[in-house]
Design a protein around this motif. Structure first.
Motif, PDB file in Angstrom:
ATOM      1  N   ARG A  19      22.683  37.482  21.054  1.00  0.00           N
ATOM      2  CA  ARG A  19      23.587  36.355  20.792  1.00  0.00           C
ATOM      3  C   ARG A  19      24.847  36.479  21.650  1.00  0.00           C
ATOM      4  NH1 ARG A  19      22.764  38.723  15.897  1.00  0.00           N
ATOM      5  NH2 ARG A  19      21.059  37.904  14.620  1.00  0.00           N
ATOM      6  N   ILE A  20      25.392  37.684  21.692  1.00  0.00           N
ATOM      7  CA  ILE A  20      26.618  37.919  22.472  1.00  0.00           C
ATOM      8  C   ILE A  20      26.356  37.674  23.955  1.00  0.00           C
ATOM      9  CG2 ILE A  20      28.324  39.652  23.139  1.00  0.00           C
ATOM     10  CD1 ILE A  20      27.870  40.980  20.418  1.00  0.00           C
ATOM     11  N   ALA A  60      20.000  28.137  19.569  1.00  0.00           N
ATOM     12  CA  ALA A  60      18.737  28.093  20.318  1.00  0.00           C
ATOM     13  C   ALA A  60      18.111  29.488  20.398  1.00  0.00           C
ATOM     14  CB  ALA A  60      18.980  27.538  21.724  1.00  0.00           C
ATOM     15  N   TYR A  61      18.945  30.482  20.632  1.00  0.00           N
ATOM     16  CA  TYR A  61      18.457  31.869  20.676  1.00  0.00           C
ATOM     17  C   TYR A  61      17.858  32.276  19.333  1.00  0.00           C
ATOM     18  CZ  TYR A  61      18.539  36.964  20.897  1.00  0.00           C
ATOM     19  OH  TYR A  61      18.189  38.287  20.841  1.00  0.00           O
ATOM     20  N   GLU A  62      18.543  31.930  18.236  1.00  0.00           N
ATOM     21  CA  GLU A  62      18.065  32.286  16.898  1.00  0.00           C
ATOM     22  C   GLU A  62      16.728  31.614  16.596  1.00  0.00           C
ATOM     23  OE1 GLU A  62      19.205  34.368  14.664  1.00  0.00           O
ATOM     24  OE2 GLU A  62      20.950  34.996  15.810  1.00  0.00           O
ATOM     25  N   ILE A  63      16.600  30.360  16.977  1.00  0.00           N
ATOM     26  CA  ILE A  63      15.349  29.635  16.735  1.00  0.00           C
ATOM     27  C   ILE A  63      14.207  30.241  17.541  1.00  0.00           C
ATOM     28  CG2 ILE A  63      14.185  27.408  17.064  1.00  0.00           C
ATOM     29  CD1 ILE A  63      16.890  26.072  16.408  1.00  0.00           C
ATOM     30  N   LEU A  84      17.169  34.630  28.158  1.00  0.00           N
ATOM     31  CA  LEU A  84      16.966  33.771  29.326  1.00  0.00           C
ATOM     32  C   LEU A  84      16.560  32.361  28.900  1.00  0.00           C
ATOM     33  CD1 LEU A  84      16.724  33.395  32.399  1.00  0.00           C
ATOM     34  CD2 LEU A  84      14.362  34.203  32.225  1.00  0.00           C
ATOM     35  N   TYR A  85      15.635  32.250  27.953  1.00  0.00           N
ATOM     36  CA  TYR A  85      15.192  30.935  27.481  1.00  0.00           C
ATOM     37  C   TYR A  85      16.357  30.150  26.874  1.00  0.00           C
ATOM     38  CZ  TYR A  85      10.373  32.653  27.967  1.00  0.00           C
ATOM     39  OH  TYR A  85       9.191  33.150  28.448  1.00  0.00           O
ATOM     40  N   ALA A  86      17.182  30.831  26.085  1.00  0.00           N
ATOM     41  CA  ALA A  86      18.318  30.160  25.451  1.00  0.00           C
ATOM     42  C   ALA A  86      19.324  29.669  26.492  1.00  0.00           C
ATOM     43  CB  ALA A  86      18.998  31.107  24.466  1.00  0.00           C
ATOM     44  N   VAL A  87      19.552  30.480  27.518  1.00  0.00           N
ATOM     45  CA  VAL A  87      20.487  30.093  28.582  1.00  0.00           C
ATOM     46  C   VAL A  87      19.942  28.901  29.364  1.00  0.00           C
ATOM     47  CG1 VAL A  87      21.526  30.838  30.763  1.00  0.00           C
ATOM     48  CG2 VAL A  87      21.532  32.374  28.786  1.00  0.00           C
ATOM     49  N   LEU A 119      32.864  16.550  27.922  1.00  0.00           N
ATOM     50  CA  LEU A 119      33.453  15.285  27.502  1.00  0.00           C
ATOM     51  C   LEU A 119      33.512  15.228  25.977  1.00  0.00           C
ATOM     52  CD1 LEU A 119      31.605  12.789  29.899  1.00  0.00           C
ATOM     53  CD2 LEU A 119      34.000  13.515  30.056  1.00  0.00           C
ATOM     54  N   TYR A 120      34.370  14.378  25.462  1.00  0.00           N
ATOM     55  CA  TYR A 120      34.501  14.238  24.015  1.00  0.00           C
ATOM     56  C   TYR A 120      33.561  13.133  23.526  1.00  0.00           C
ATOM     57  CZ  TYR A 120      36.631  14.094  19.397  1.00  0.00           C
ATOM     58  OH  TYR A 120      36.851  14.148  18.031  1.00  0.00           O
ATOM     59  N   TYR A 121      32.286  13.499  23.447  1.00  0.00           N
ATOM     60  CA  TYR A 121      31.245  12.606  22.948  1.00  0.00           C
ATOM     61  C   TYR A 121      30.635  13.228  21.691  1.00  0.00           C
ATOM     62  CZ  TYR A 121      30.836   9.321  26.905  1.00  0.00           C
ATOM     63  OH  TYR A 121      31.048   8.341  27.827  1.00  0.00           O
ATOM     64  N   THR A 122      29.758  12.493  21.030  1.00  0.00           N
ATOM     65  CA  THR A 122      29.111  12.996  19.815  1.00  0.00           C
ATOM     66  C   THR A 122      27.879  13.842  20.108  1.00  0.00           C
ATOM     67  OG1 THR A 122      27.768  10.974  19.636  1.00  0.00           O
ATOM     68  CG2 THR A 122      29.877  11.005  18.456  1.00  0.00           C
ATOM     69  N   ASP A 123      27.428  13.879  21.355  1.00  0.00           N
ATOM     70  CA  ASP A 123      26.144  14.504  21.681  1.00  0.00           C
ATOM     71  C   ASP A 123      26.048  15.988  21.328  1.00  0.00           C
ATOM     72  OD1 ASP A 123      26.791  12.178  23.530  1.00  0.00           O
ATOM     73  OD2 ASP A 123      24.637  12.406  23.902  1.00  0.00           O
ATOM     74  N   VAL A 124      27.046  16.776  21.708  1.00  0.00           N
ATOM     75  CA  VAL A 124      26.971  18.227  21.513  1.00  0.00           C
ATOM     76  C   VAL A 124      27.082  18.578  20.030  1.00  0.00           C
ATOM     77  CG1 VAL A 124      27.950  20.450  22.180  1.00  0.00           C
ATOM     78  CG2 VAL A 124      27.965  18.565  23.806  1.00  0.00           C
ATOM     79  N   ALA A 125      27.993  17.921  19.322  1.00  0.00           N
ATOM     80  CA  ALA A 125      28.122  18.163  17.884  1.00  0.00           C
ATOM     81  C   ALA A 125      26.854  17.749  17.154  1.00  0.00           C
ATOM     82  CB  ALA A 125      29.320  17.389  17.333  1.00  0.00           C
ATOM     83  N   SER A 126      26.263  16.648  17.589  1.00  0.00           N
ATOM     84  CA  SER A 126      25.017  16.168  16.998  1.00  0.00           C
ATOM     85  C   SER A 126      23.902  17.186  17.196  1.00  0.00           C
ATOM     86  CB  SER A 126      24.633  14.824  17.636  1.00  0.00           C
ATOM     87  OG  SER A 126      23.344  14.416  17.240  1.00  0.00           O
ATOM     88  N   LEU A 127      23.774  17.705  18.418  1.00  0.00           N
ATOM     89  CA  LEU A 127      22.744  18.703  18.713  1.00  0.00           C
ATOM     90  C   LEU A 127      22.960  19.972  17.902  1.00  0.00           C
ATOM     91  CD1 LEU A 127      20.329  19.694  20.386  1.00  0.00           C
ATOM     92  CD2 LEU A 127      21.960  20.427  22.138  1.00  0.00           C
ATOM     93  N   GLY A 128      24.202  20.418  17.808  1.00  0.00           N
ATOM     94  CA  GLY A 128      24.503  21.624  17.046  1.00  0.00           C
ATOM     95  C   GLY A 128      24.103  21.492  15.587  1.00  0.00           C
ATOM     96  N   ALA A 129      24.380  20.345  14.988  1.00  0.00           N
ATOM     97  CA  ALA A 129      24.029  20.118  13.582  1.00  0.00           C
ATOM     98  C   ALA A 129      22.515  20.082  13.393  1.00  0.00           C
ATOM     99  CB  ALA A 129      24.660  18.814  13.097  1.00  0.00           C
ATOM    100  N   VAL A 130      21.804  19.457  14.328  1.00  0.00           N
ATOM    101  CA  VAL A 130      20.341  19.373  14.235  1.00  0.00           C
ATOM    102  C   VAL A 130      19.704  20.754  14.384  1.00  0.00           C
ATOM    103  CG1 VAL A 130      18.263  18.501  15.378  1.00  0.00           C
ATOM    104  CG2 VAL A 130      20.186  16.963  14.953  1.00  0.00           C
ATOM    105  N   LEU A 131      20.175  21.551  15.344  1.00  0.00           N
ATOM    106  CA  LEU A 131      19.640  22.897  15.537  1.00  0.00           C
ATOM    107  C   LEU A 131      19.900  23.771  14.309  1.00  0.00           C
ATOM    108  CD1 LEU A 131      20.611  23.632  19.265  1.00  0.00           C
ATOM    109  CD2 LEU A 131      18.340  23.087  18.366  1.00  0.00           C
TER     110      LEU A 131
END
Length: 425
Positions: free
Chosen positions: A3-4, A108-111, A126-129, A143-155
């Motif tokens: 993770r680190i 992603a690494y945890e999954i 490597l896969y996670a990166v 950028l300040y969009y909803t995409d990254v926060a949305s992805l984080g919540a789904v993961l």
């Protein structure tokens, strides 16, 4: 340690590019002209203020408040800001997505390690990166969009569900929907994946025993008969983590298209039969997701639409051509789909039963034609804003000639066939 390592590697581009981005484009860019002022209103405590052009719920803005609140004491101490609302600048709001990018890569690494526990830590890193470099995700990190926060919540929702924490997973599902309401589809996807895991649990336990036997007899070659006994593609994904890749690949290719199709249909039937037998247990286990779905349906009925603002420009429409675009884009993002060896392997696997292959190809091409000809929607925003890449893809590629849209159909079909085949392996 993994993770680190993932977080450290991701920081190598997130931090410097974020600094560069804020230097070159200090003011709100594209749809940030809606999101940044709205978040700043929340920082001022004006929670009743709402821009009617914003289509998504306010989940991102509430999470941003927590980010700003965390930074405020330190910035106040060094005299970088005198008020809470002053901390809520464009660069600080953008930095929240940078933090979420770290979170997404770790999730992603945890999954990956949960789904493939036997995978080497270096490969998992490597896969996670590589996933963190996915173009759509990478671009919106700055950028300040909803995409990254949305992805984080789904993961996070998916990971919690994999760990059988259904109530927590449903709670994260609520967060995902409050950030971007279309995430209700991903919540249903996560729920269905877990339904498959539970209903086929007994069969997979049997396969796990077989896997242990295989590990003690590495020199035993897997015969076509054994590969058929192992079941269809859904169970083979579980098998692959333990069986040698070369043996599994050989066994998979040895099964005919008819038997694979039959096995898949039999497994779908088995899922529904098992689900009916354990309906009470399933109802109790997945009741959190059912409650979230019911609440979402009630919201849509009350709101009169899926979106909050600009409802006229975001009406629900059958845009099946989007499925074609998605297949081609996904295939182009993964080099193995574009290799000559993949095309040859796909042709060989389909040539075993020419009649069935011809029928399937005709069906796929026909579905592609219908999707493109009758269900291809051009959003007015696509034609109006030349700051988006799709604007140029549409004008320079898809609409370069009237026939281009139809000439791309075989590529769409190939992309999906390649993706489905790879998932089966």
């Amino acid at each position: 340690m993994g993770r680190i390592a993932v977080a450290a590697i991701v920081s190598l581009w997130v931090v410097p590019i974020s600094v560069l981005m804020n230097h070159i484009v200090p003011e709100p860019y594209m749809d940030e002209i809606f999101h940044v002022p709205q978040a700043q209103q929340y920082c001022k405590g004006n929670f009743r203020s709402w821009d009617p052009m914003i289509t998504t719920p306010p989940g991102l803005y509430y999470l941003s408040l927590a980010h700003v609140a965390y930074l405020f004491p330190g910035m106040s101490f060094i005299k970088a800001a005198t008020s809470f609302s002053e901390v809520c600048s464009t660069s600080i709001l953008r930095s929240f997505n940078g933090v979420l990018a770290f979170l997404c890569s770790v999730l992603a690494y945890e999954i990956i390690t949960h789904l493939r526990p036997a995978l080497d830590e270096g490969k998992a890193t490597l896969y996670a990166v590589v996933l963190a470099l996915f173009p759509l995700h990478w671009f919106f990190t700055f950028l300040y969009y909803t995409d990254v926060a949305s992805l984080g919540a789904v993961l996070a929702m998916y990971l919690a569900c994999l760990k059988k924490k259904y109530w927590f997973s449903a709670l994260l599902g609520v967060m995902a929907v409050v950030i971007r309401q279309t995430n209700i589809v991903w919540m249903l996807f996560v729920c269905c994946c877990e339904v498959i895991n539970i209903t086929l649990g007994g069969q997979r336990d049997k396969i796990d025993v077989d896997d242990t036997d295989f590990s003690t007899r590495k020199n035993v070659e897997l015969t076509p008969a054994n590969s058929i006994t192992l079941g269809s593609n859904l169970r083979k994904r579980k098998l692959r983590s333990s069986v040698d890749n070369g043996i599994l690949l050989m066994s998979t290719r040895s099964v005919s298209s008819q038997k694979l199709t039959s096995g898949f249909l039999d497994e779908i039937k088995a899922i529904f039969l098992r689900l009916w037998q354990m309906k009470l247990e399933a109802l109790v286990s997945f009741s959190p997701f059912i409650l979230v779905l019911a609440a979402f349906i009630a919201f849509v009925r009350w709101n009169g639409s899926v979106v909050l603002g600009a409802k006229e420009a975001h009406a629900v429409s059958p845009h099946f051509a989007q499925i074609m675009y998605f297949g081609l884009f996904s295939a182009l993002m993964a080099p193995m789909h574009c290799s000559l060896s993949q095309a040859v392997d796909l042709f060989r696997s389909m040539s075993r039963n020419k009649f069935l292959t011809l029928f399937q190809l005709s069906l796929a091409l026909g579905a592609g034609f219908i999707s493109i000809h009758f269900f291809s929607i051009v959003h007015p925003y696509l034609l109006a804003d030349n700051r988006h890449y799709p604007f140029y893809l549409w004008r320079k590629v898809i609409k370069a000639h009237w026939s281009m849209n139809y000439l791309l159909i075989p590529l769409y079909v190939y992309s999906w066939l390649s993706i489905i085949t790879r998932l089966g392996w």
